[in-house]
Design a protein around this motif. Structure first.
Motif, PDB file in Angstrom:
ATOM      1  N   ILE A 242       8.836   0.825   6.548  1.00  0.00           N
ATOM      2  CA  ILE A 242       8.659  -0.456   7.241  1.00  0.00           C
ATOM      3  C   ILE A 242       7.506  -1.243   6.619  1.00  0.00           C
ATOM      4  CG2 ILE A 242       8.024  -1.507   9.459  1.00  0.00           C
ATOM      5  CD1 ILE A 242       9.563   0.830  10.784  1.00  0.00           C
ATOM      6  N   TRP A 243       6.457  -0.548   6.222  1.00  0.00           N
ATOM      7  CA  TRP A 243       5.342  -1.253   5.580  1.00  0.00           C
ATOM      8  C   TRP A 243       5.799  -1.914   4.287  1.00  0.00           C
ATOM      9  CZ3 TRP A 243       0.590  -1.967   7.680  1.00  0.00           C
ATOM     10  CH2 TRP A 243      -0.344  -2.616   6.870  1.00  0.00           C
ATOM     11  N   ASN A 244       6.670  -1.228   3.544  1.00  0.00           N
ATOM     12  CA  ASN A 244       7.106  -1.740   2.250  1.00  0.00           C
ATOM     13  C   ASN A 244       8.225  -2.766   2.341  1.00  0.00           C
ATOM     14  OD1 ASN A 244       5.258  -0.184   0.935  1.00  0.00           O
ATOM     15  ND2 ASN A 244       6.679   1.458   0.436  1.00  0.00           N
ATOM     16  N   ASP A 245       8.755  -2.985   3.545  1.00  0.00           N
ATOM     17  CA  ASP A 245       9.877  -3.910   3.675  1.00  0.00           C
ATOM     18  C   ASP A 245       9.473  -5.325   3.289  1.00  0.00           C
ATOM     19  OD1 ASP A 245      12.303  -5.228   4.788  1.00  0.00           O
ATOM     20  OD2 ASP A 245      10.783  -6.007   6.155  1.00  0.00           O
ATOM     21  N   PHE A 246      10.370  -5.982   2.599  1.00  0.00           N
ATOM     22  CA  PHE A 246      10.144  -7.373   2.198  1.00  0.00           C
ATOM     23  C   PHE A 246      11.274  -8.256   2.724  1.00  0.00           C
ATOM     24  CE2 PHE A 246      10.846 -10.819  -0.860  1.00  0.00           C
ATOM     25  CZ  PHE A 246       9.596 -11.402  -0.903  1.00  0.00           C
ATOM     26  N   LEU A 286      -4.421  -3.672  -2.135  1.00  0.00           N
ATOM     27  CA  LEU A 286      -4.620  -3.639  -0.678  1.00  0.00           C
ATOM     28  C   LEU A 286      -3.294  -3.378   0.032  1.00  0.00           C
ATOM     29  CD1 LEU A 286      -7.097  -6.588  -0.004  1.00  0.00           C
ATOM     30  CD2 LEU A 286      -7.415  -4.218   0.699  1.00  0.00           C
ATOM     31  N   THR A 287      -2.245  -4.052  -0.447  1.00  0.00           N
ATOM     32  CA  THR A 287      -0.938  -3.875   0.193  1.00  0.00           C
ATOM     33  C   THR A 287      -0.389  -2.471  -0.046  1.00  0.00           C
ATOM     34  OG1 THR A 287      -0.577  -6.200  -0.287  1.00  0.00           O
ATOM     35  CG2 THR A 287       1.322  -4.951   0.468  1.00  0.00           C
ATOM     36  N   GLY A 288      -0.680  -1.931  -1.236  1.00  0.00           N
ATOM     37  CA  GLY A 288      -0.171  -0.602  -1.539  1.00  0.00           C
ATOM     38  C   GLY A 288      -0.992   0.521  -0.927  1.00  0.00           C
ATOM     39  N   LEU A 289      -2.144   0.166  -0.399  1.00  0.00           N
ATOM     40  CA  LEU A 289      -3.074   1.196   0.070  1.00  0.00           C
ATOM     41  C   LEU A 289      -2.537   2.022   1.234  1.00  0.00           C
ATOM     42  CD1 LEU A 289      -5.604   1.556  -1.450  1.00  0.00           C
ATOM     43  CD2 LEU A 289      -6.869   0.304   0.297  1.00  0.00           C
ATOM     44  N   VAL A 290      -1.867   1.358   2.166  1.00  0.00           N
ATOM     45  CA  VAL A 290      -1.388   2.083   3.349  1.00  0.00           C
ATOM     46  C   VAL A 290      -0.355   3.154   2.971  1.00  0.00           C
ATOM     47  CG1 VAL A 290      -0.123   1.825   5.509  1.00  0.00           C
ATOM     48  CG2 VAL A 290      -1.984   0.279   4.965  1.00  0.00           C
ATOM     49  N   PRO A 291       0.741   2.779   2.276  1.00  0.00           N
ATOM     50  CA  PRO A 291       1.694   3.825   1.897  1.00  0.00           C
ATOM     51  C   PRO A 291       1.080   4.880   0.961  1.00  0.00           C
ATOM     52  CG  PRO A 291       2.303   1.713   0.919  1.00  0.00           C
ATOM     53  CD  PRO A 291       1.242   1.437   1.926  1.00  0.00           C
ATOM     54  N   LEU A 292       0.178   4.452   0.080  1.00  0.00           N
ATOM     55  CA  LEU A 292      -0.436   5.427  -0.835  1.00  0.00           C
ATOM     56  C   LEU A 292      -1.274   6.447  -0.064  1.00  0.00           C
ATOM     57  CD1 LEU A 292      -1.690   3.756  -4.123  1.00  0.00           C
ATOM     58  CD2 LEU A 292       0.200   5.336  -3.765  1.00  0.00           C
ATOM     59  N   THR A 293      -2.023   5.962   0.913  1.00  0.00           N
ATOM     60  CA  THR A 293      -2.833   6.872   1.726  1.00  0.00           C
ATOM     61  C   THR A 293      -1.927   7.883   2.441  1.00  0.00           C
ATOM     62  OG1 THR A 293      -4.231   4.965   2.115  1.00  0.00           O
ATOM     63  CG2 THR A 293      -4.689   6.937   3.418  1.00  0.00           C
TER      64      THR A 293
ATOM     65  N   ILE B 122       3.838  11.956 -10.499  1.00  0.00           N
ATOM     66  CA  ILE B 122       5.097  11.330 -10.894  1.00  0.00           C
ATOM     67  C   ILE B 122       5.781  10.652  -9.707  1.00  0.00           C
ATOM     68  CG2 ILE B 122       7.398  11.785 -11.841  1.00  0.00           C
ATOM     69  CD1 ILE B 122       6.153  13.946 -13.554  1.00  0.00           C
ATOM     70  N   LEU B 123       5.541  11.172  -8.508  1.00  0.00           N
ATOM     71  CA  LEU B 123       6.252  10.628  -7.349  1.00  0.00           C
ATOM     72  C   LEU B 123       5.529   9.470  -6.670  1.00  0.00           C
ATOM     73  CD1 LEU B 123       8.816  11.034  -5.625  1.00  0.00           C
ATOM     74  CD2 LEU B 123       7.524  12.604  -4.201  1.00  0.00           C
ATOM     75  N   TYR B 124       4.209   9.293  -6.952  1.00  0.00           N
ATOM     76  CA  TYR B 124       3.492   8.306  -6.129  1.00  0.00           C
ATOM     77  C   TYR B 124       4.061   6.880  -6.186  1.00  0.00           C
ATOM     78  CZ  TYR B 124       0.755   5.685  -9.590  1.00  0.00           C
ATOM     79  OH  TYR B 124       0.400   4.851 -10.596  1.00  0.00           O
ATOM     80  N   PRO B 125       4.607   6.435  -7.387  1.00  0.00           N
ATOM     81  CA  PRO B 125       5.136   5.065  -7.360  1.00  0.00           C
ATOM     82  C   PRO B 125       6.226   4.869  -6.316  1.00  0.00           C
ATOM     83  CG  PRO B 125       4.988   5.868  -9.611  1.00  0.00           C
ATOM     84  CD  PRO B 125       4.738   7.045  -8.722  1.00  0.00           C
ATOM     85  N   PHE B 126       6.922   5.953  -5.984  1.00  0.00           N
ATOM     86  CA  PHE B 126       8.008   5.842  -5.027  1.00  0.00           C
ATOM     87  C   PHE B 126       7.500   5.444  -3.638  1.00  0.00           C
ATOM     88  CE2 PHE B 126      11.355   7.569  -2.207  1.00  0.00           C
ATOM     89  CZ  PHE B 126      12.410   6.854  -2.723  1.00  0.00           C
ATOM     90  N   ALA B 127       6.222   5.752  -3.365  1.00  0.00           N
ATOM     91  CA  ALA B 127       5.660   5.372  -2.065  1.00  0.00           C
ATOM     92  C   ALA B 127       5.318   3.885  -2.026  1.00  0.00           C
ATOM     93  CB  ALA B 127       4.418   6.210  -1.762  1.00  0.00           C
TER      94      ALA B 127
END
Lengths: 313, 307
Positions: A242-246, A286-293, B122-127
């Motif tokens: 949902i966070w990544n939805d555009f 900043l936008t990618g931070l939430v899913p990355l965390t 390798i998988l992190y971009p998928f997130a």
């Protein structure tokens, strides 16, 4: 099935490398090193760019680390960057996304887990047929259903508003988007919960029935406490998704309620003004931070979530 | 409707009929039934029906025009470019992500150290979202300040790699980003499948003295067929949905060179108010999904019947 795949990931079964410094090993580790560098490169470039000043970006190369570290781009991306209609940066999009995320995750998981539970323990005539439609529905391109849903949301929202005498609307509001996320999260989540609930011993269910527990009693007292891991997996799946939805954000909300991804795109791809690449990259990070965390914290559970979705039970 | 009607009915009825047995469970299933029937079946049929009408802006009196929209659609250059891009992107993305995913999975399966770390990398971009992916690669592929500039500054003055501003190859610029984002996922899928293969196979092939690469190609890959089929179905359904990556990375440009069908539909429906064309185009998208889905469903469910 989900369990089988993830348990299996723990041990390697390929052919055994013979010596530590054999030529095969050098090739394998060499290749993997190059591959890892390739995957890490964009993240590295984003980070170093976001810490440089604009003059340094214009002169230097994108791979070089910043000579003078500045956090100004991050501050600007968060609170000042122009998103097209206003100048308050990504912060507005961040809070919009949080407001969209929390109810969407809760509602979609609640609805899907109850559906999965009903499918496993309370089968009724035709329940499997509905489930099959749901699974095939997951493959229908969103573009096919997007317009009729606009009409449904507009009309039901308007109807509710008229009946209650308020200016309640579904179209363009956060609640419309919550419904849309619930709808499109249903196939995968229902599958996830259905597969998991199948593995809960049926004797437990039967014993509870004998004791007089009803539909909701069994759900809250047995199924829910026994399935906490799968709820966590579902949460990871939904939060990142949902966070990544555009697409849904663009279609079903107004500029004031745009989620973070949409505002990010508006900031970076706006044609007006001088391009500030450092601010753009800070905003992107900043936008990618939430899913990355979520990804780095959850680790194996993330893998389990996506594998469970892919490997059918 | 059923919910509100059923409530008082059970109180009145002396013998609950079969319909009201386990009422709570039926109420709980209402959202699922609604989504299945109203959204997935209902909305799809609605769109297909309206693709045969002249609807410019709903609600408006709609007029049945038969295949008119489809004729206009296939006569439009923008749509043809979208289809061509999708075909190129789809073919390359499918083959590349399967190849890369398989090779990486095979490497990771060779009892190596740091397996978890490497897999995490390798998988992190998928997130990450497609928007973030697209913007990151838009910056790296920036002709003045990005990769091209760096390679030139190393002394290779004539080096030219500017896919995002070259209509001929722009789709490959998007492909690079797409592969970066999605190949880790394919790797994880294939690795899970690879780990499901009996270790005795490896023992037997070692005893026979068959080289590892031969074992992979002639034994492991055929045994992983179900996983490959799943992976292909998932990748393919993802390819047809490609939208935000293009919007973020190129906005469909230069010109209309990187348009894709998903973007075409959204633009026709919401920006140029040409609903009929939008519906026709989305129906074509559905059709292309069915081309992938029907053989898969046939294999899947036909196979179950046979054993």
């Amino acid at each position: 099935m989900a369990d089988a795949t993830t348990n299996a990931v723990t041990e390697a079964r390929g052919p055994k490398p013979r010596r530590v410094f054999s030529s095969t090993n050098i090739i394998i580790y060499g290749t993997l090193l190059v591959v890892c560098l390739y995957y890490l490169l964009p993240l590295y470039v984003m980070i170093v760019t976001s810490l440089k000043g604009m003059p340094e970006i214009r002169l230097g190369n994108i791979f070089s680390p910043p000579v003078e570290v500045t956090f100004q781009p991050w501050v600007k991306a968060w609170s000042e960057a122009c998103t097209g209609i206003n100048w308050d940066g990504l912060s507005r999009g961040f809070w919009n996304s949080v407001q969209i995320l929390v109810p969407s995750v809760i509602v979609s998981i609640a609805v899907a887990s109850v559906s999965g539970y009903a499918l496993v323990n309370w089968r009724f005539k035709g329940s499997e047929a509905f489930f099959t439609i749901l699974i095939f529905g997951a493959f229908i391109p969103y573009q096919v259903m997007i317009y009729p849903i606009v009409i449904i949301l507009r009309d039901t929202g308007g109807f509710i508003g008229d009946v209650t005498g308020t200016n309640f609307r579904l179209m363009g509001s956060i609640w419309g988007l919550v419904i849309v996320h619930t709808i499109f999260g249903m196939p995968i989540l229902t599958l996830l919960f259905r597969n998991y609930f199948t593995s809960v011993p049926e004797e437990l269910f039967k014993a509870a029935r004998v004791d007089g527990a009803g539909f909701w009693g069994i759900y809250f007292k047995i199924m829910l406490p026994m399935s906490l891991p799968i709820f966590v997996v579902a949460m990871i799946l939904q939060v990142t998704g949902i966070w990544n939805d555009f697409l849904f954000g663009v279609i079903y909300t107004k500029p004031e309620t745009y989620p973070m991804t949409v505002q990010l795109n508006n900031i970076v791809n706006s044609v007006q003004g001088v391009k500030e690449y450092n601010v753009n990259m800070a905003a992107t990070l900043l936008t990618g931070l939430v899913p990355l965390t979520i990804y780095f914290i959850s680790g194996r559970l993330f893998v389990r979530g996506i594998a469970a979705g892919a490997v059918k039970g | 409707m059923a919910v509100t009607d059923a409530g008082p009915a059970t109180e009145v009825a002396k013998r609950p009929s079969r319909l009201f047995k386990n009422l709570a469970s039926k109420i709980a299933a209402v959202p699922m039934v609604l989504v299945a029937l109203v959204i997935f079946v209902g909305c799809t049929i609605w769109t297909i029906y309206h693709s045969f009408t002249r609807s410019r802006l709903l609600p408006a009196p709609e007029k049945w025009v038969g295949l008119d929209n489809y004729e206009r659609l296939w006569g439009e250059n923008r749509w043809l470019i979208s289809i061509e891009n999708l075909a190129i992107y789809g073919f390359c993305s499918l083959t590349l992500s399967l190849t890369i995913g398989f090779v990486l999975a095979a490497l990771l399966d060779r009892k190596i150290r740091f397996e978890n770390t490497i897999r995490t990398i390798i998988l992190y971009p998928f997130a990450l979202s497609f928007v973030v992916t697209g913007l990151a690669w838009q910056w790296i592929l920036n002709p003045q300040l990005g990769l091209q500039n760096v390679v030139r500054s190393w002394g290779w003055e004539s080096f030219a790699f500017d896919p995002l501003n070259n209509a001929e190859i722009v789709i490959f610029g998007i492909l690079i980003a797409g592969i970066w984002q999605g190949s880790g996922f394919v790797m994880v899928l294939l690795l899970a499948g690879m780990r499901g293969i009996d270790e005795d196979i490896w023992k037997a092939s070692r005893v026979e003295g068959i080289p590892a690469w031969k074992t992979y190609i002639f034994i492991v890959i055929p045994m992983m067929r179900p996983v490959f089929v799943t992976a292909i179905v998932i990748i393919a359904s993802g390819i047809i949905k490609v939208y935000d990556l293009v919007v973020a990375q190129t906005s469909g440009g230069p010109g209309i060179a990187s348009e894709v069908p998903a973007k075409y539909v959204i633009e026709k429906m919401f920006f140029s108010q040409n609903l009929g064309l939008g519906f026709a185009a989305s129906t074509m998208m559905l059709l292309s999904v069915l081309v992938v889905l029907i053989p898969w469903a046939y294999l899947e469910f036909g196979g179950k019947k046979n054993g």
